[in-house]
Design a protein around this motif. Structure first.
Motif, PDB file in Angstrom:
ATOM      1  N   VAL A 108     -11.656 -38.679  21.557  1.00  0.00           N
ATOM      2  CA  VAL A 108     -12.173 -37.344  21.266  1.00  0.00           C
ATOM      3  C   VAL A 108     -11.587 -36.878  19.946  1.00  0.00           C
ATOM      4  CG1 VAL A 108     -12.349 -34.952  22.063  1.00  0.00           C
ATOM      5  CG2 VAL A 108     -12.292 -36.822  23.737  1.00  0.00           C
ATOM      6  N   LEU A 109     -12.438 -36.313  19.082  1.00  0.00           N
ATOM      7  CA  LEU A 109     -11.980 -35.730  17.826  1.00  0.00           C
ATOM      8  C   LEU A 109     -12.216 -34.224  17.854  1.00  0.00           C
ATOM      9  CD1 LEU A 109     -13.263 -38.228  15.088  1.00  0.00           C
ATOM     10  CD2 LEU A 109     -11.202 -38.339  16.518  1.00  0.00           C
ATOM     11  N   MET A 110     -11.213 -33.476  17.369  1.00  0.00           N
ATOM     12  CA  MET A 110     -11.308 -32.020  17.274  1.00  0.00           C
ATOM     13  C   MET A 110     -10.982 -31.608  15.845  1.00  0.00           C
ATOM     14  SD  MET A 110      -9.519 -30.735  20.819  1.00  0.00           S
ATOM     15  CE  MET A 110     -10.212 -31.150  22.421  1.00  0.00           C
ATOM     16  N   PRO A 111     -12.008 -31.382  15.011  1.00  0.00           N
ATOM     17  CA  PRO A 111     -11.764 -31.051  13.603  1.00  0.00           C
ATOM     18  C   PRO A 111     -11.500 -29.574  13.324  1.00  0.00           C
ATOM     19  CG  PRO A 111     -14.092 -31.512  13.934  1.00  0.00           C
ATOM     20  CD  PRO A 111     -13.414 -31.755  15.253  1.00  0.00           C
ATOM     21  N   GLY A 112     -10.601 -28.958  14.085  1.00  0.00           N
ATOM     22  CA  GLY A 112     -10.004 -27.707  13.689  1.00  0.00           C
ATOM     23  C   GLY A 112     -10.672 -26.408  14.084  1.00  0.00           C
ATOM     24  N   ASP A 113     -10.016 -25.320  13.653  1.00  0.00           N
ATOM     25  CA  ASP A 113     -10.317 -23.925  13.997  1.00  0.00           C
ATOM     26  C   ASP A 113     -10.214 -23.702  15.503  1.00  0.00           C
ATOM     27  OD1 ASP A 113     -10.438 -22.784  11.544  1.00  0.00           O
ATOM     28  OD2 ASP A 113     -12.563 -22.288  11.598  1.00  0.00           O
ATOM     29  N   PHE A 114      -8.996 -23.822  15.983  1.00  0.00           N
ATOM     30  CA  PHE A 114      -8.715 -23.573  17.391  1.00  0.00           C
ATOM     31  C   PHE A 114      -8.586 -22.075  17.669  1.00  0.00           C
ATOM     32  CE2 PHE A 114      -7.291 -27.870  16.606  1.00  0.00           C
ATOM     33  CZ  PHE A 114      -7.689 -28.552  17.738  1.00  0.00           C
ATOM     34  N   THR A 115      -8.234 -21.291  16.658  1.00  0.00           N
ATOM     35  CA  THR A 115      -7.844 -19.905  16.881  1.00  0.00           C
ATOM     36  C   THR A 115      -8.698 -18.923  16.082  1.00  0.00           C
ATOM     37  OG1 THR A 115      -6.241 -20.020  15.075  1.00  0.00           O
ATOM     38  CG2 THR A 115      -5.449 -20.575  17.286  1.00  0.00           C
ATOM     39  N   ASN A 116      -8.605 -17.662  16.492  1.00  0.00           N
ATOM     40  CA  ASN A 116      -9.187 -16.544  15.744  1.00  0.00           C
ATOM     41  C   ASN A 116      -8.475 -15.278  16.189  1.00  0.00           C
ATOM     42  OD1 ASN A 116     -10.954 -15.242  13.944  1.00  0.00           O
ATOM     43  ND2 ASN A 116     -12.310 -14.669  15.626  1.00  0.00           N
ATOM     44  N   ASN A 117      -7.361 -14.983  15.526  1.00  0.00           N
ATOM     45  CA  ASN A 117      -6.551 -13.806  15.868  1.00  0.00           C
ATOM     46  C   ASN A 117      -6.039 -13.861  17.309  1.00  0.00           C
ATOM     47  OD1 ASN A 117      -6.855 -12.501  13.302  1.00  0.00           O
ATOM     48  ND2 ASN A 117      -8.939 -11.955  13.912  1.00  0.00           N
ATOM     49  N   HIS A 119      -3.053 -14.088  19.925  1.00  0.00           N
ATOM     50  CA  HIS A 119      -1.623 -13.750  19.929  1.00  0.00           C
ATOM     51  C   HIS A 119      -0.811 -15.025  20.098  1.00  0.00           C
ATOM     52  CE1 HIS A 119       2.212 -11.922  20.903  1.00  0.00           C
ATOM     53  NE2 HIS A 119       1.725 -10.745  20.528  1.00  0.00           N
ATOM     54  N   SER A 120       0.209 -15.181  19.279  1.00  0.00           N
ATOM     55  CA  SER A 120       0.986 -16.423  19.280  1.00  0.00           C
ATOM     56  C   SER A 120       1.617 -16.712  20.638  1.00  0.00           C
ATOM     57  CB  SER A 120       2.077 -16.375  18.196  1.00  0.00           C
ATOM     58  OG  SER A 120       2.932 -15.257  18.392  1.00  0.00           O
ATOM     59  N   ALA A 121       1.892 -15.668  21.434  1.00  0.00           N
ATOM     60  CA  ALA A 121       2.485 -15.874  22.755  1.00  0.00           C
ATOM     61  C   ALA A 121       1.511 -16.542  23.719  1.00  0.00           C
ATOM     62  CB  ALA A 121       2.972 -14.552  23.322  1.00  0.00           C
ATOM     63  N   ARG A 122       0.227 -16.534  23.389  1.00  0.00           N
ATOM     64  CA  ARG A 122      -0.791 -17.100  24.281  1.00  0.00           C
ATOM     65  C   ARG A 122      -1.202 -18.514  23.891  1.00  0.00           C
ATOM     66  NH1 ARG A 122      -5.722 -13.380  23.987  1.00  0.00           N
ATOM     67  NH2 ARG A 122      -6.481 -14.924  25.472  1.00  0.00           N
ATOM     68  N   LEU A 123      -0.643 -19.052  22.837  1.00  0.00           N
ATOM     69  CA  LEU A 123      -1.102 -20.342  22.329  1.00  0.00           C
ATOM     70  C   LEU A 123      -0.985 -21.450  23.375  1.00  0.00           C
ATOM     71  CD1 LEU A 123       0.359 -20.270  18.702  1.00  0.00           C
ATOM     72  CD2 LEU A 123      -2.058 -20.237  19.333  1.00  0.00           C
ATOM     73  N   LYS A 124       0.166 -21.571  23.979  1.00  0.00           N
ATOM     74  CA  LYS A 124       0.393 -22.676  24.912  1.00  0.00           C
ATOM     75  C   LYS A 124      -0.556 -22.595  26.101  1.00  0.00           C
ATOM     76  CE  LYS A 124       3.992 -25.200  27.381  1.00  0.00           C
ATOM     77  NZ  LYS A 124       5.449 -25.275  27.695  1.00  0.00           N
ATOM     78  N   ASP A 125      -0.698 -21.406  26.697  1.00  0.00           N
ATOM     79  CA  ASP A 125      -1.584 -21.258  27.856  1.00  0.00           C
ATOM     80  C   ASP A 125      -3.049 -21.449  27.465  1.00  0.00           C
ATOM     81  OD1 ASP A 125       0.553 -20.777  29.525  1.00  0.00           O
ATOM     82  OD2 ASP A 125       0.379 -18.595  29.414  1.00  0.00           O
ATOM     83  N   ALA A 126      -3.420 -20.993  26.269  1.00  0.00           N
ATOM     84  CA  ALA A 126      -4.817 -21.077  25.846  1.00  0.00           C
ATOM     85  C   ALA A 126      -5.295 -22.517  25.751  1.00  0.00           C
ATOM     86  CB  ALA A 126      -4.998 -20.370  24.509  1.00  0.00           C
ATOM     87  N   ASP A 155       3.369 -24.276  12.873  1.00  0.00           N
ATOM     88  CA  ASP A 155       4.090 -25.131  13.821  1.00  0.00           C
ATOM     89  C   ASP A 155       3.895 -24.689  15.263  1.00  0.00           C
ATOM     90  OD1 ASP A 155       5.028 -26.657  11.745  1.00  0.00           O
ATOM     91  OD2 ASP A 155       6.952 -25.617  11.588  1.00  0.00           O
ATOM     92  N   ASP A 156       3.728 -23.385  15.510  1.00  0.00           N
ATOM     93  CA  ASP A 156       3.540 -22.918  16.892  1.00  0.00           C
ATOM     94  C   ASP A 156       2.272 -23.495  17.504  1.00  0.00           C
ATOM     95  OD1 ASP A 156       5.855 -21.419  16.805  1.00  0.00           O
ATOM     96  OD2 ASP A 156       4.828 -19.564  16.227  1.00  0.00           O
ATOM     97  N   LEU A 157       1.206 -23.533  16.730  1.00  0.00           N
ATOM     98  CA  LEU A 157      -0.044 -24.106  17.229  1.00  0.00           C
ATOM     99  C   LEU A 157       0.074 -25.609  17.404  1.00  0.00           C
ATOM    100  CD1 LEU A 157      -2.998 -23.939  18.035  1.00  0.00           C
ATOM    101  CD2 LEU A 157      -3.601 -23.959  15.606  1.00  0.00           C
ATOM    102  N   ILE A 158       0.722 -26.261  16.464  1.00  0.00           N
ATOM    103  CA  ILE A 158       0.906 -27.714  16.580  1.00  0.00           C
ATOM    104  C   ILE A 158       1.682 -28.049  17.847  1.00  0.00           C
ATOM    105  CG2 ILE A 158       2.076 -29.703  15.549  1.00  0.00           C
ATOM    106  CD1 ILE A 158       1.314 -28.581  12.816  1.00  0.00           C
ATOM    107  N   LYS A 159       2.724 -27.286  18.139  1.00  0.00           N
ATOM    108  CA  LYS A 159       3.508 -27.525  19.353  1.00  0.00           C
ATOM    109  C   LYS A 159       2.654 -27.306  20.608  1.00  0.00           C
ATOM    110  CE  LYS A 159       7.976 -26.274  17.317  1.00  0.00           C
ATOM    111  NZ  LYS A 159       9.071 -25.259  17.290  1.00  0.00           N
ATOM    112  N   ALA A 160       1.826 -26.267  20.596  1.00  0.00           N
ATOM    113  CA  ALA A 160       0.981 -25.988  21.759  1.00  0.00           C
ATOM    114  C   ALA A 160      -0.033 -27.106  21.979  1.00  0.00           C
ATOM    115  CB  ALA A 160       0.266 -24.653  21.572  1.00  0.00           C
ATOM    116  N   LEU A 161      -0.603 -27.625  20.906  1.00  0.00           N
ATOM    117  CA  LEU A 161      -1.585 -28.705  21.033  1.00  0.00           C
ATOM    118  C   LEU A 161      -0.912 -30.014  21.433  1.00  0.00           C
ATOM    119  CD1 LEU A 161      -3.800 -27.895  17.925  1.00  0.00           C
ATOM    120  CD2 LEU A 161      -4.338 -27.447  20.320  1.00  0.00           C
ATOM    121  N   GLU A 162       0.236 -30.291  20.866  1.00  0.00           N
ATOM    122  CA  GLU A 162       0.949 -31.514  21.244  1.00  0.00           C
ATOM    123  C   GLU A 162       1.415 -31.450  22.698  1.00  0.00           C
ATOM    124  OE1 GLU A 162       3.942 -31.860  18.233  1.00  0.00           O
ATOM    125  OE2 GLU A 162       2.646 -33.072  16.917  1.00  0.00           O
TER     126      GLU A 162
END
Length: 331
Positions: A108-117, A119-126, A155-162
């Motif tokens: 599976v390939l995911m070429p970006g734009d995971f977010t749109n405003n 909240h950083s606290a919700r990244l992992k759960d999202a 880095d916060d998003l990268i950690k959530a995705l990893e």
């Protein structure tokens, strides 16, 4: 502002129902005709706001590649532009995961734009639902993920995705092996970020003779000399126009500057653009429903010509390098 637009758009429903009632029970013929036309226009708005964004379709596209190793087929799912944050009227992450798994892809390939405003606290759960995807997942970040516009999640998003078992190639290289067939996956940094911040966009690549798949959020990257040649680039960013009105959307937006969506031949290699599943700007999709794409990569043994171009089997063609833009093959 986007939150105000989102909640304000709920007014479409009562206004639409009022227009329908007036078109049936209104005054004279002229009044009923006018309110009928208004109801029809508002009905399209209701569809674009409350129905089409929740749809999730699957499109299958055959792609022919040259490579070493055993000939055969690799199934590659592509899904992008989730834009989690501002708007809730999109397919749920769980539904997207179920759809991807139902296709039984090899990767599976995911070429970006995971977010749109978001909240950083919700990244992992999202993005935790991505952990349920059964095939290996490779991704890059998009402009909305790195602050163009909005917050830079970095880095916060990268950690959530990893944490959800996604391999980030931002930029980076990975080798995929499936039943004797090989793919080189090159993740490019978002074109806008690389250009604005003067960062390296392209990772070093190994010299192994295998098909090269580039993952880049913005298809405009093919206009940059740093991009180089590839067998296939997979991108997102355009949303297919998001609200596609023939003769209008291409004139008023950037969606058609390179390729709105689908598969095309370019001077650098084949380009595939997915129209994604999410939305920005307005909580609307019209004539471009959310989609998961399945690319059926047919890998054959091929030869190179004297300029180093791969010859596309069996009926492909090479576009002269002086040609600009993309020639659509399929959509």
């Amino acid at each position: 502002m986007q939150t105000v637009i989102y909640w304000g758009s709920f007014l479409l429903l009562p206004i639409f129902l009022l227009a329908v009632w007036l078109s049936v029970r209104g005054g004279g013929p002229a009044t009923r005709l006018a309110t009928f036309i208004l109801a029809a226009v508002l009905g399209l708005g209701v569809w674009a706001r409350f129905i089409e964004p929740y749809r999730l379709l699957v499109f299958e596209t055959p792609v022919e590649l040259c490579g070493s190793g055993l000939p055969g087929t690799i199934d590659m799912a592509v899904v992008a532009d989730f834009h989690r944050g501002s708007f809730a009227n999109t397919p749920s992450m769980q539904r997207i995961v179920r759809t991807v798994n139902s296709l039984d892809p090899d990767l599976v390939l995911m070429p970006g734009d995971f977010t749109n405003n978001l909240h950083s606290a919700r990244l992992k759960d999202a993005f935790a639902p991505f952990a349920a995807i059964e095939a290996p997942v490779y991704a890059v970040l998009g402009n909305h993920d790195v602050g163009y516009p909005g917050p830079d999640y970095g880095d916060d998003l990268i950690k959530a995705l990893e944490a959800a078992d996604i391999t980030l190639l931002n930029p980076g290289e990975a080798i995929f092996k499936g039943e004797g067939k090989y793919l080189r996956l090159l993740g490019y940094r978002d074109y806008q970020q690389a250009t604005m911040e003067g960062l390296d966009m392209v990772p070093p690549r190994s010299a192994a003779p295998m098909p090269t798949i580039v993952i880049e959020h913005n298809p405009e990257a093919i206009t940059d000399p740093r991009t180089g040649r590839f067998d296939l680039m997979v991108a997102g960013h355009t949303h297919g126009g998001q609200v596609f009105l023939p003769g209008v959307t291409c004139r008023l937006t950037f969606a058609c500057d390179i390729l709105r969506y689908g598969l095309a031949s370019t001077p650098s290699g084949q380009l595939f653009v997915t129209s994604g599943v999410g939305m920005t700007g307005l909580p609307l999709r019209f004539n471009v429903p959310p989609r998961v794409d399945l690319l059926r990569l047919q890998i054959d043994r091929c030869e190179k010509n004297d300029t180093g171009w791969m010859l596309l089997p069996p009926h492909g063609r090479r576009i002269p390098a002086e040609d600009i833009g993309a020639t659509e093959i399929s959509s």
